[in-house]
Design an enzyme around this catalytic site. Structure first.
Site, PDB file in Angstrom:
ATOM      1  N   ARG A 128       0.845  -1.199   0.000  1.00 15.74           N
ATOM      2  CA  ARG A 128       0.000   0.000   0.000  1.00 15.74           C
ATOM      3  C   ARG A 128       0.881   1.251   0.000  1.00 15.74           C
ATOM      4  O   ARG A 128       1.829   1.350   0.786  1.00 15.74           O
ATOM      5  CB  ARG A 128      -0.876  -0.025   1.245  1.00 15.74           C
ATOM      6  CG  ARG A 128      -1.670   1.221   1.476  1.00 15.74           C
ATOM      7  CD  ARG A 128      -2.840   1.330   0.531  1.00 15.74           C
ATOM      8  NE  ARG A 128      -3.645   2.489   0.836  1.00 15.74           N
ATOM      9  CZ  ARG A 128      -4.700   2.838   0.126  1.00 15.74           C
ATOM     10  NH1 ARG A 128      -5.077   2.128  -0.932  1.00 15.74           N
ATOM     11  NH2 ARG A 128      -5.395   3.899   0.461  1.00 15.74           N
ATOM     12  N   GLU A 132     -11.717 -19.909  29.434  1.00 19.43           N
ATOM     13  CA  GLU A 132     -10.706 -20.570  30.281  1.00 19.43           C
ATOM     14  C   GLU A 132     -10.148 -19.615  31.349  1.00 19.43           C
ATOM     15  O   GLU A 132      -8.977 -19.676  31.720  1.00 19.43           O
ATOM     16  CB  GLU A 132      -9.624 -21.241  29.432  1.00 19.43           C
ATOM     17  CG  GLU A 132     -10.258 -22.307  28.550  1.00 19.43           C
ATOM     18  CD  GLU A 132      -9.344 -23.387  28.085  1.00 19.43           C
ATOM     19  OE1 GLU A 132      -8.364 -23.696  28.766  1.00 19.43           O
ATOM     20  OE2 GLU A 132      -9.629 -23.952  27.006  1.00 19.43           O
TER      21      GLU A 132
HETATM   22  N1  CAA Z   1      -4.345 -27.025  40.621  1.00 28.59           N
HETATM   23  C1  CAA Z   1      -4.758 -27.900  41.595  1.00 28.59           C
HETATM   24  N2  CAA Z   1      -5.554 -27.517  42.625  1.00 28.59           N
HETATM   25  C2  CAA Z   1      -5.924 -26.226  42.663  1.00 28.59           C
HETATM   26  C3  CAA Z   1      -5.536 -25.287  41.705  1.00 28.59           C
HETATM   27  C4  CAA Z   1      -4.701 -25.727  40.657  1.00 28.59           C
HETATM   28  N3  CAA Z   1      -4.286 -24.874  39.712  1.00 28.59           N
HETATM   29  N4  CAA Z   1      -6.062 -24.087  42.020  1.00 28.59           N
HETATM   30  C5  CAA Z   1      -6.770 -24.259  43.142  1.00 28.59           C
HETATM   31  N5  CAA Z   1      -6.679 -25.556  43.552  1.00 28.59           N
HETATM   32  C6  CAA Z   1      -7.287 -26.157  44.735  1.00 28.59           C
HETATM   33  C7  CAA Z   1      -6.882 -25.386  45.988  1.00 28.59           C
HETATM   34  O1  CAA Z   1      -5.672 -25.887  46.528  1.00 28.59           O
HETATM   35  C8  CAA Z   1      -8.058 -25.651  46.915  1.00 28.59           C
HETATM   36  O2  CAA Z   1      -7.907 -26.928  47.513  1.00 28.59           O
HETATM   37  P1  CAA Z   1      -8.419 -27.215  49.025  1.00 28.59           P
HETATM   38  O3  CAA Z   1      -9.910 -27.156  48.953  1.00 28.59           O
HETATM   39  O4  CAA Z   1      -7.911 -28.576  49.354  1.00 28.59           O
HETATM   40  O5  CAA Z   1      -7.835 -26.134  49.872  1.00 28.59           O
HETATM   41  C9  CAA Z   1      -9.242 -25.696  45.951  1.00 28.59           C
HETATM   42  O6  CAA Z   1      -8.702 -26.014  44.669  1.00 28.59           O
HETATM   43  C10 CAA Z   1      -9.997 -24.393  45.873  1.00 28.59           C
HETATM   44  O7  CAA Z   1      -9.043 -23.401  45.509  1.00 28.59           O
HETATM   45  P2  CAA Z   1      -9.308 -21.849  45.746  1.00 28.59           P
HETATM   46  O8  CAA Z   1      -9.745 -21.653  47.183  1.00 28.59           O
HETATM   47  O9  CAA Z   1      -8.133 -21.101  45.244  1.00 28.59           O
HETATM   48  O10 CAA Z   1     -10.578 -21.619  44.810  1.00 28.59           O
HETATM   49  P3  CAA Z   1     -11.456 -20.322  44.525  1.00 28.59           P
HETATM   50  O11 CAA Z   1     -12.867 -20.645  44.727  1.00 28.59           O
HETATM   51  O12 CAA Z   1     -10.873 -19.145  45.246  1.00 28.59           O
HETATM   52  O13 CAA Z   1     -11.324 -20.160  42.931  1.00 28.59           O
HETATM   53  C11 CAA Z   1     -10.370 -19.474  40.852  1.00 28.59           C
HETATM   54  C12 CAA Z   1     -10.179 -20.071  42.262  1.00 28.59           C
HETATM   55  C13 CAA Z   1      -8.951 -19.392  40.344  1.00 28.59           C
HETATM   56  C14 CAA Z   1     -11.007 -18.110  40.858  1.00 28.59           C
HETATM   57  C15 CAA Z   1     -11.219 -20.463  40.011  1.00 28.59           C
HETATM   58  O14 CAA Z   1     -12.583 -20.465  40.390  1.00 28.59           O
HETATM   59  C16 CAA Z   1     -11.115 -20.184  38.513  1.00 28.59           C
HETATM   60  O15 CAA Z   1     -10.139 -20.554  37.869  1.00 28.59           O
HETATM   61  N6  CAA Z   1     -12.156 -19.524  37.940  1.00 28.59           N
HETATM   62  C17 CAA Z   1     -12.244 -19.363  36.498  1.00 28.59           C
HETATM   63  C18 CAA Z   1     -12.989 -20.519  35.907  1.00 28.59           C
HETATM   64  C19 CAA Z   1     -12.611 -20.756  34.492  1.00 28.59           C
HETATM   65  O16 CAA Z   1     -11.462 -20.602  34.081  1.00 28.59           O
HETATM   66  N7  CAA Z   1     -13.580 -21.186  33.734  1.00 28.59           N
HETATM   67  C20 CAA Z   1     -13.338 -21.538  32.362  1.00 28.59           C
HETATM   68  C21 CAA Z   1     -14.320 -22.556  31.907  1.00 28.59           C
HETATM   69  S1  CAA Z   1     -13.717 -23.636  30.677  1.00 28.59           S
HETATM   70  C22 CAA Z   1     -13.841 -22.847  29.189  1.00 28.59           C
HETATM   71  O17 CAA Z   1     -13.884 -21.646  29.105  1.00 28.59           O
HETATM   72  C23 CAA Z   1     -13.824 -23.775  28.031  1.00 28.59           C
HETATM   73  C24 CAA Z   1     -14.055 -23.202  26.672  1.00 28.59           C
HETATM   74  O18 CAA Z   1     -15.145 -22.905  26.270  1.00 28.59           O
HETATM   75  C25 CAA Z   1     -12.917 -23.120  25.748  1.00 28.59           C
END
Ligand code: CAA
Length: 379
Positions: free
Chosen positions: A268, A363
């Site tokens: 361009r 995600e």
């Molecule tokens: N790996 C393993 N365990 C984990 C973890 C991880 N990455 N993160 C947290 N945990 C465990 C914690 O250790 C905890 O364990 P205990 O109960 O034994 O203590 C438990 O999980 C709860 O953890 P949190 O207290 O940290 O959880 P929270 O309620 O505060 O939530 C959050 C954390 C990060 C906000 C979570 O809810 C989250 O990721 N939310 C976003 C959801 C998401 O990404 N959705 C996407 C849907 S899929 C999609 O989009 C598909 C598509 O169409 C392409």
């Protein structure tokens, strides 16, 4: 960290690049326009081993690593972001958790055909009233007479309209101080499992998503994935891998928009010279290239950590956060470089701009990635 690619990694990148250029890119505009599900592309991805890249061959996969998967995701997504997310949901959100947490029987019977791409998988976490705060889901599973009975709904289920299997999460215990969740495999055709029509979206038109419903769906004990009560951890660990895939999808989209901007800027002309000779355009291109590279390196770092078996929660979140916001910025600039033509559906950059936007949402939104990163910084 060594980012030199192995021969095998270069091979899968080149195979995916060639396939994407020959068979995916020429159809991307049509898929965007019609919203047609790309049956023939999904079949070809299966043939090339792209539906289960990092799953061992013994379970139907290509037996490669996460970095190989990242490379292939970038290539496919650069050609067509819809095809990229179809691939990523199957690989990261279905095959990976069934491989990591499933029983040997689940791996042979359910995982292997999905990793080979003969069957398709999807992931059911989000609900109409529970997105970012995923623990607040209300879908339940109750044990009755030796089977689990699922009731509830999940929405925005990418691949949902076509998937043969869903990995779905439900509340199974509210008696303790913490709500416990469990992961289940449900097969398409199970009595009481239904889907509604595909969603209408701003972009990724060929990657169909929908709401799915569970009305007293009976699930055998043999379809519980991971320990009962640990489903939320299964979901979170799965998303640690999934976010690498989405980061690579964002890198692919941005790279495609950048490449087209360079090409256009050389052709361009304005003020008597190709616009590439104007510093205003050069600075935009320089920023775009730098940001695409930075995002790719963050994604590769997380992929290499996953391959090394090291926890990579904040690294995946950082890769997804940076890459997705970068893709929005870079595709925005790509339209700017193209001027009025960039805004026209005659040119592909407006599609890249629309497709990029979802990477900041699914995600885990950018806000959730920041929470995950900050949580790890401050613990
Ligand atoms: N790996 C393993 N365990 C984990 C973890 C991880 N990455 N993160 C947290 N945990 C465990 C914690 O250790 C905890 O364990 P205990 O109960 O034994 O203590 C438990 O999980 C709860 O953890 P949190 O207290 O940290 O959880 P929270 O309620 O505060 O939530 C959050 C954390 C990060 C906000 C979570 O809810 C989250 O990721 N939310 C976003 C959801 C998401 O990404 N959705 C996407 C849907 S899929 C999609 O989009 C598909 C598509 O169409 C392409």
């Amino acid at each position: 960290m060594d980012f030199e690619l192995t021969e095998e990694q270069r091979m899968i990148r080149d195979t995916a690049r060639e396939f994407a250029a020959r068979e995916v890119a020429p159809k991307a505009a049509e898929l965007d326009k019609t919203g047609r599900w790309p049956t023939e592309i999904v079949a070809k991805m299966a043939e090339l081993g792209l539906m289960g890249v990092a799953i061992p061959e013994a379970y139907g996969g290509a037996g490669m690593d996460t970095l190989s998967y990242a490379l292939a995701m970038e290539e496919v997504s650069a050609a067509c972001a819809s095809c990229g997310v179809i691939m990523s949901v199957n690989n990261s959100l279905f095959c990976d958790p069934v491989y990591k947490f499933g029983t040997d029987d689940q791996k042979k019977r359910v995982l292997a055909p999905v990793a080979r791409g003969e069957k398709l998988g999807c992931f059911g976490l989000t609900e109409p009233m529970s997105g970012s705060d995923a623990q607040t889901m209300i879908t339940t599973a109750e044990k009755r007479g030796g089977v689990w009975v699922l009731n509830g709904a999940k929405n925005w289920i990418t691949n949902g309209p076509h998937a043969d299997w869903i990995l779905v999460f439900a509340v199974t215990d509210r008696s303790g101080p913490k709500v416990r969740h469990t992961a289940f495999l449900v097969e398409r055709g199970a009595k009481g499992y239904t889907q509604n029509a595909p969603d209408h979206k701003l972009g990724i038109h060929a990657a169909h998503s929908c709401t799915v419903f569970f009305d007293n769906v009976e699930v055998p004990e043999a379809h519980v994935v991971g320990p009962a009560g640990d489903g939320f951890k299964v979901a979170m660990a799965t998303l640690d891998g999934g976010r690498i895939g989405i980061a690579c999808q964002a890198v692919g989209i941005a790279r495609a928009a950048f490449d087209k901007s360079v090409e256009y800027a050389k052709e361009r002309k304005s003020f008597g010279v190709p616009i590439a000779q104007h510093q205003a355009i050069q600075f935009m291109l320089a920023d775009m290239a730098t940001q695409v590279d930075a995002a790719r390196l963050l994604a590769w770092r997380a992929a290499k950590m996953k391959d090394a078996g090291v926890r990579h929660t904040p690294e995946s979140a950082a890769a997804k956060l940076y890459a997705s916001e970068m893709a929005t910025r870079v595709t925005h600039k790509a339209i700017q470089v193209h001027g009025g033509y960039g805004y026209s559906t005659e040119f592909p950059v407006e599609r890249h701009y629309r497709d990029a936007r979802i990477t900041e949402i699914y995600e885990g939104t950018s806000e959730i990635q920041r929470m995950v990163i900050a949580g790890n910084l401050l613990k």
